[in-house]
Design an enzyme around this catalytic site. Sequence first.
Site, PDB file in Angstrom:
ATOM      1  N   SER A 261      32.471  16.715  12.556  1.00  0.00           N
ATOM      2  CA  SER A 261      32.388  15.743  13.694  1.00  0.00           C
ATOM      3  C   SER A 261      33.027  14.632  13.592  1.00  0.00           C
ATOM      4  O   SER A 261      33.667  14.119  12.509  1.00  0.00           O
ATOM      5  CB  SER A 261      30.940  15.601  13.793  1.00  0.00           C
ATOM      6  OG  SER A 261      30.460  14.759  13.221  1.00  0.00           O
ATOM      7  N   LYS A 262      33.214  13.796  14.815  1.00  0.00           N
ATOM      8  CA  LYS A 262      33.985  12.491  14.642  1.00  0.00           C
ATOM      9  C   LYS A 262      33.071  11.508  13.846  1.00  0.00           C
ATOM     10  O   LYS A 262      33.604  10.638  13.450  1.00  0.00           O
ATOM     11  CB  LYS A 262      33.922  11.940  16.230  1.00  0.00           C
ATOM     12  CG  LYS A 262      34.484  10.606  16.310  1.00  0.00           C
ATOM     13  CD  LYS A 262      34.408  10.038  17.633  1.00  0.00           C
ATOM     14  CE  LYS A 262      34.782   8.514  17.746  1.00  0.00           C
ATOM     15  NZ  LYS A 262      33.989   7.785  17.240  1.00  0.00           N
ATOM     16  N   ARG A 263      31.877  11.525  13.725  1.00  0.00           N
ATOM     17  CA  ARG A 263      31.081  10.708  12.936  1.00  0.00           C
ATOM     18  C   ARG A 263      31.353  10.969  11.658  1.00  0.00           C
ATOM     19  O   ARG A 263      31.515  10.040  10.445  1.00  0.00           O
ATOM     20  CB  ARG A 263      29.670  11.214  13.108  1.00  0.00           C
ATOM     21  CG  ARG A 263      28.485  10.144  12.711  1.00  0.00           C
ATOM     22  CD  ARG A 263      27.138  10.472  13.130  1.00  0.00           C
ATOM     23  NE  ARG A 263      27.111  10.503  14.613  1.00  0.00           N
ATOM     24  CZ  ARG A 263      26.199  10.920  15.105  1.00  0.00           C
ATOM     25  NH1 ARG A 263      25.046  11.751  14.364  1.00  0.00           N
ATOM     26  NH2 ARG A 263      25.862  10.969  16.435  1.00  0.00           N
ATOM     27  N   ASP A 266      34.605   8.785  10.848  1.00  0.00           N
ATOM     28  CA  ASP A 266      34.313   7.436  11.114  1.00  0.00           C
ATOM     29  C   ASP A 266      33.592   7.047   9.663  1.00  0.00           C
ATOM     30  O   ASP A 266      34.084   5.842   9.210  1.00  0.00           O
ATOM     31  CB  ASP A 266      33.357   7.287  12.233  1.00  0.00           C
ATOM     32  CG  ASP A 266      34.107   7.472  13.414  1.00  0.00           C
ATOM     33  OD1 ASP A 266      35.243   7.256  13.548  1.00  0.00           O
ATOM     34  OD2 ASP A 266      33.251   7.751  14.470  1.00  0.00           O
TER      35      ASP A 266
END
Length: 503
Positions: A261-263, A266
Amino acid sequence: MSTIRVRFAPSPTGPLHMGGARTALFNYLFAKKNNGDFILRIEDTDQKRFVPGAEDYIIESLKWTGIIPDEGQGFGGDYGPYRQSERSEIYQKHIQTLLDEGKAYYAFDTAEELDTLRKEAESKGETFSYNHISRAKLNNSLNLSKEEVEQFIKEGKEYVIRFKIPAGQTLNFNDIIRGNLSVETSTLDDKVLFKSDGLPTYHFANIVDDHLMAISHVIRGEEWLPSMPLHILLYEAFGWNAPKFAHLPLILKPEGKGKLSKRDGDKFGFPVFPLEWKTEESTSAGYRENGYLPQAFVNMLALLGWNPGTEQEMFSLEELCEIFDLNKVSKSGARFNPEKAVWFNHEYIQNTDEKVLVEEFQKILKSKDISLNNDFDSSVVSLLKERANFVKDIWEIGSFFYVAPTNFDEKAVKKVWKNDTAEVLNKFMEVHKTIEPYSAEKIHDAVQDFVKANEIGFGKIMMPLRLAIVGALQGPDIPVMMNMLGKEEVNNRINTFLSFAKG
């Protein structure tokens, strides 16, 4: 063999995830391997989640990777429109066919009524499903008279249109990657085909479009595997031949558990989108802006869930088109390794035409208002690229070629500066003035002669020279750097270092 036609059909609800980019890539490779067509269709029926700019982002991402559609939104073709929001008349016509044949029905149940039924089922430890059993008791056109239905519609009562799942059947079907599968239709619920806003759901529009666009193979992510029985039943309801299906494995987190995921990006500092994505609230990193070459990104993506069956890891897009085989796609998820992604880019940096690297490097120089010099810039790239994972690394490790150091690493100065360092450097400068022709080889010989004549170790002169030229105890071969900078610039840097060190 019939014509191979595949499609990539993203929804413009945000940036394109690398998993979506891989789906596009595998569709593209399959099409090219089989002399077929690759189509881009924009599935924008979910207006609530529509994000302005997302469609342009998707198209730009495909162009950057070199995965260019043969037809589709932004590329033309004979099967358009390729944006679903422009195909409403087509969907209305086809949903009416199912309604007329009794294969779909109007459902007037409110959200509150359905929510009550769900809560009642939960209180009994059960799960509510709008299916072949419950539909006989609910507020829909299967239980209402034709006049009542017409009156409800005339009054503007909200409704959805549901598919009437045939009960009591065993549905057998095949997935190219996962093999033979089967499901009892009695376990399926009557999915909504048309929403209350008058737009079709993904399931309905997807089937109609794939048929009308003559799609031969549907290659998509495994999250759509549970929808496959419904889609096959819809094909049967229309009397159409279904395409062949292949459901790709998930791309997993670096630790191997759960979908990437994007998380995760990040958290661990790597991009999950092909291009940078900006909103008013935040900016998400992109592979392009992080310095990845598109060829490296594509090569890395291709090996996430697909194995060529050999030890080879480096493939051009053309090579991938020649050898790609859906039968070699794994059923299990593919763990993403950010270090491997960097490795791919390093390898491509080493093997990319230096002219291309110089052009990219000169973009960095321009951004820093540094005048370009093709010969000098080419020499810097050639000298430093072996140490670089990204073109931007060439600047980070070689900026001293363009900006003379005025401050010097304090720890290095303490290590290098001795009572006689100034004397040694001044003596060397006298020798340095006499080096002719000024070449790396002549500089090397002059240093060797200087060390012998003064009966000192190489470190006595080489470490101060490196510090004076670079500003730190790092960098390539000293004579090579000196030759590139030129005699006058080297003299100036030594003098600057002497002044700094003396304090």
